[in-house]
Design a protein around this motif. Structure first.
Motif, PDB file in Angstrom:
ATOM      1  N   TYR A 158      -3.223  -1.403  16.434  1.00 47.77           N
ATOM      2  CA  TYR A 158      -3.120   0.587  16.885  1.00 47.77           C
ATOM      3  C   TYR A 158      -3.967   0.567  14.836  1.00 47.77           C
ATOM      4  CZ  TYR A 158       0.949  -0.111  20.091  1.00 47.77           C
ATOM      5  OH  TYR A 158       1.520  -0.384  20.801  1.00 47.77           O
ATOM      6  N   GLU A 159      -4.478   1.877  15.472  1.00 51.69           N
ATOM      7  CA  GLU A 159      -5.338   2.321  13.966  1.00 51.69           C
ATOM      8  C   GLU A 159      -4.671   3.436  13.799  1.00 51.69           C
ATOM      9  OE1 GLU A 159      -8.984   5.236  14.286  1.00 51.69           O
ATOM     10  OE2 GLU A 159      -9.999   2.614  13.865  1.00 51.69           O
ATOM     11  N   THR A 160      -3.832   3.393  12.123  1.00 46.21           N
ATOM     12  CA  THR A 160      -3.004   4.422  11.473  1.00 46.21           C
ATOM     13  C   THR A 160      -4.284   5.067  10.327  1.00 46.21           C
ATOM     14  OG1 THR A 160      -1.144   5.121  11.069  1.00 46.21           O
ATOM     15  CG2 THR A 160      -2.043   2.904  11.000  1.00 46.21           C
ATOM     16  N   THR A 161      -3.450   6.117   9.499  1.00 47.76           N
ATOM     17  CA  THR A 161      -4.362   6.176   8.628  1.00 47.76           C
ATOM     18  C   THR A 161      -3.685   6.315   7.294  1.00 47.76           C
ATOM     19  OG1 THR A 161      -5.934   7.338   9.836  1.00 47.76           O
ATOM     20  CG2 THR A 161      -5.660   8.129   7.258  1.00 47.76           C
ATOM     21  N   VAL A 162      -4.031   5.652   6.486  1.00 44.37           N
ATOM     22  CA  VAL A 162      -3.363   5.919   5.377  1.00 44.37           C
ATOM     23  C   VAL A 162      -3.142   7.183   4.630  1.00 44.37           C
ATOM     24  CG1 VAL A 162      -2.888   4.940   2.732  1.00 44.37           C
ATOM     25  CG2 VAL A 162      -3.720   3.271   4.794  1.00 44.37           C
ATOM     26  N   ILE A 163      -1.864   8.018   4.442  1.00 40.73           N
ATOM     27  CA  ILE A 163      -1.554   9.283   4.022  1.00 40.73           C
ATOM     28  C   ILE A 163      -1.154   8.915   2.465  1.00 40.73           C
ATOM     29  CG2 ILE A 163      -1.650  10.527   6.022  1.00 40.73           C
ATOM     30  CD1 ILE A 163       1.289  10.465   5.483  1.00 40.73           C
ATOM     31  N   ASP A 164      -1.020   7.927   2.163  1.00 37.77           N
ATOM     32  CA  ASP A 164      -0.155   8.285   0.951  1.00 37.77           C
ATOM     33  C   ASP A 164       0.239   6.501   0.389  1.00 37.77           C
ATOM     34  OD1 ASP A 164       0.665   9.394  -1.432  1.00 37.77           O
ATOM     35  OD2 ASP A 164       2.562   9.553  -1.446  1.00 37.77           O
TER      36      ASP A 164
ATOM     37  N   TYR B 127       7.093   6.978  15.049  1.00 40.19           N
ATOM     38  CA  TYR B 127       6.385   8.891  15.567  1.00 40.19           C
ATOM     39  C   TYR B 127       6.705   9.643  14.679  1.00 40.19           C
ATOM     40  CZ  TYR B 127       6.910   7.324  21.199  1.00 40.19           C
ATOM     41  OH  TYR B 127       6.234   7.526  22.125  1.00 40.19           O
ATOM     42  N   ASP B 128       7.378   9.162  13.257  1.00 43.75           N
ATOM     43  CA  ASP B 128       7.336   9.874  11.933  1.00 43.75           C
ATOM     44  C   ASP B 128       6.316   8.414  10.931  1.00 43.75           C
ATOM     45  OD1 ASP B 128       9.272  10.757  12.786  1.00 43.75           O
ATOM     46  OD2 ASP B 128      10.980   9.625  12.259  1.00 43.75           O
ATOM     47  N   VAL B 129       5.996   9.277  10.352  1.00 41.60           N
ATOM     48  CA  VAL B 129       5.899   8.556   8.887  1.00 41.60           C
ATOM     49  C   VAL B 129       6.036   7.720   8.560  1.00 41.60           C
ATOM     50  CG1 VAL B 129       4.654   8.310   6.311  1.00 41.60           C
ATOM     51  CG2 VAL B 129       4.147  10.887   8.314  1.00 41.60           C
ATOM     52  N   GLU B 130       5.501   6.194   8.031  1.00 41.24           N
ATOM     53  CA  GLU B 130       6.124   5.331   7.512  1.00 41.24           C
ATOM     54  C   GLU B 130       5.543   4.293   6.023  1.00 41.24           C
ATOM     55  OE1 GLU B 130       7.400   1.117   9.988  1.00 41.24           O
ATOM     56  OE2 GLU B 130       6.464   2.907  11.061  1.00 41.24           O
ATOM     57  N   SER B 131       6.754   3.909   5.171  1.00 41.99           N
ATOM     58  CA  SER B 131       5.864   3.683   4.765  1.00 41.99           C
ATOM     59  C   SER B 131       5.937   1.931   4.496  1.00 41.99           C
ATOM     60  CB  SER B 131       7.394   3.640   3.137  1.00 41.99           C
ATOM     61  OG  SER B 131       7.114   4.921   2.886  1.00 41.99           O
ATOM     62  N   ILE B 132       5.090   1.199   5.104  1.00 42.98           N
ATOM     63  CA  ILE B 132       4.766  -0.143   4.868  1.00 42.98           C
ATOM     64  C   ILE B 132       5.004  -0.792   3.402  1.00 42.98           C
ATOM     65  CG2 ILE B 132       3.672  -2.125   5.887  1.00 42.98           C
ATOM     66  CD1 ILE B 132       3.459   0.036   8.352  1.00 42.98           C
ATOM     67  N   ARG B 133       5.693  -1.955   3.012  1.00 40.61           N
ATOM     68  CA  ARG B 133       5.418  -2.618   1.584  1.00 40.61           C
ATOM     69  C   ARG B 133       4.186  -3.314   1.936  1.00 40.61           C
ATOM     70  NH1 ARG B 133      10.353  -4.603  -0.015  1.00 40.61           N
ATOM     71  NH2 ARG B 133      10.393  -5.815   2.111  1.00 40.61           N
ATOM     72  N   VAL B 134       4.068  -3.128   0.744  1.00 41.11           N
ATOM     73  CA  VAL B 134       2.278  -4.658   0.739  1.00 41.11           C
ATOM     74  C   VAL B 134       2.716  -5.500  -0.637  1.00 41.11           C
ATOM     75  CG1 VAL B 134       1.114  -2.639   2.514  1.00 41.11           C
ATOM     76  CG2 VAL B 134       1.172  -2.594  -0.283  1.00 41.11           C
ATOM     77  N   PRO B 135       1.563  -6.242   0.083  1.00 44.39           N
ATOM     78  CA  PRO B 135       1.692  -7.435  -1.306  1.00 44.39           C
ATOM     79  C   PRO B 135       0.519  -6.760  -2.113  1.00 44.39           C
ATOM     80  CG  PRO B 135       1.029  -9.102   0.296  1.00 44.39           C
ATOM     81  CD  PRO B 135       0.796  -7.124   0.843  1.00 44.39           C
ATOM     82  N   SER B 136       1.850  -6.655  -4.101  1.00 46.70           N
ATOM     83  CA  SER B 136       0.814  -6.558  -4.879  1.00 46.70           C
ATOM     84  C   SER B 136      -0.617  -7.079  -4.843  1.00 46.70           C
ATOM     85  CB  SER B 136       1.587  -7.033  -6.689  1.00 46.70           C
ATOM     86  OG  SER B 136       1.272  -8.264  -6.302  1.00 46.70           O
ATOM     87  N   SER B 137      -1.920  -7.913  -4.180  1.00 47.18           N
ATOM     88  CA  SER B 137      -2.604  -8.327  -4.347  1.00 47.18           C
ATOM     89  C   SER B 137      -3.043  -8.034  -3.668  1.00 47.18           C
ATOM     90  CB  SER B 137      -2.954 -10.183  -3.965  1.00 47.18           C
ATOM     91  OG  SER B 137      -2.649  -9.839  -2.851  1.00 47.18           O
ATOM     92  N   ASP B 138      -2.708  -6.918  -2.529  1.00 46.37           N
ATOM     93  CA  ASP B 138      -3.319  -6.166  -1.469  1.00 46.37           C
ATOM     94  C   ASP B 138      -3.378  -4.404  -1.535  1.00 46.37           C
ATOM     95  OD1 ASP B 138      -4.348  -8.548  -0.083  1.00 46.37           O
ATOM     96  OD2 ASP B 138      -2.651  -7.982   1.458  1.00 46.37           O
ATOM     97  N   TYR B 139      -2.204  -4.343  -2.669  1.00 42.43           N
ATOM     98  CA  TYR B 139      -2.670  -2.936  -3.279  1.00 42.43           C
ATOM     99  C   TYR B 139      -3.698  -1.599  -3.354  1.00 42.43           C
ATOM    100  CZ  TYR B 139      -0.003   1.700  -4.729  1.00 42.43           C
ATOM    101  OH  TYR B 139       0.379   2.730  -4.798  1.00 42.43           O
ATOM    102  N   SER B 140      -4.111  -2.262  -4.369  1.00 43.03           N
ATOM    103  CA  SER B 140      -5.497  -1.393  -4.773  1.00 43.03           C
ATOM    104  C   SER B 140      -6.866  -1.615  -3.449  1.00 43.03           C
ATOM    105  CB  SER B 140      -5.968  -2.295  -5.664  1.00 43.03           C
ATOM    106  OG  SER B 140      -6.288  -3.494  -5.908  1.00 43.03           O
ATOM    107  N   ASN B 141      -6.874  -2.532  -2.580  1.00 40.62           N
ATOM    108  CA  ASN B 141      -7.394  -2.059  -1.489  1.00 40.62           C
ATOM    109  C   ASN B 141      -6.964  -0.973  -0.222  1.00 40.62           C
ATOM    110  OD1 ASN B 141      -8.826  -4.686  -2.302  1.00 40.62           O
ATOM    111  ND2 ASN B 141      -7.170  -6.112  -0.477  1.00 40.62           N
TER     112      ASN B 141
END
Length: 169
Positions: free
Chosen positions: A103-109, A131-145
């Motif tokens: 699925y393709e989505t857009t980072v909004i924050d 169907y709602d905006v969702e927060s997904i945890r990411v590794p600290s090494s990937d956060y800046s990407n």
């Protein structure tokens, strides 16, 4: 090798259950985003009952103990509670060979949550059946990407045990 049954230094396999249970729980919480809490409860409960039955049937020392029996039972039950639910998630996701739906989505924050531990999150627009905006945890090494308004892909998999889960590509 002779075992001294009256020694205070007598060890039992149940003494070494807690650490792996907590290690697996922490690892699964960090690594996997599951999609069906009810399925985890069902499969985890089945695993918990099976493990407890196996332990109490095969573990003579627990059944014969007269001292602090309630403490032994509650301690073992709690350890296996943690272990069974985290093991279900780990097995479901680690050994899943299903083809992902992408699925393709857009980072909004994106934001960093600081407390006892620092966690990194990105917020994404609704995708698939989310169907709602969702927060997904990411590794600290990937956060800046990840950048706001960037398109990103989410891989959604069925799970080995039928418990859906997903991850960011």
């Amino acid at each position: 090798m002779e075992i001294n049954r009256g020694s205070k230094n007598e060890y039992d396999v149940a003494d070494f259950i807690d650490l792996p249970a907590w290690a697996i729980l922490i690892r699964v919480l960090v690594d996997y985003e599951t999609d069906s809490f009810v399925s985890i409860l069902l499969a985890g409960s089945v695993a918990l009952v099976a493990i407890c039955i196996f332990l109490f049937v095969t573990h003579e020392k627990i059944r014969q103990s007269n001292k602090d029996k309630w403490w032994i039972y509650s301690s073992i039950f709690f350890s296996f509670f943690v272990y069974s639910f985290s093991a279900v998630i780990a097995v479901n996701c680690s050994f899943d060979t299903s083809e992902p739906q992408v699925y393709e989505t857009t980072v909004i924050d994106k934001y960093i949550s600081r407390g006892k531990h620092t966690n990194y999150y990105i917020k994404v627009k609704p995708w698939g059946h989310h169907y709602d905006v969702e927060s997904i945890r990411v590794p600290s090494s990937d956060y800046s990407n990840y950048q706001v308004n960037q398109k990103t892909m989410i891989d959604y998999k069925e799970g080995l045990l039928g418990i859906p889960w997903y991850y960011l590509e």
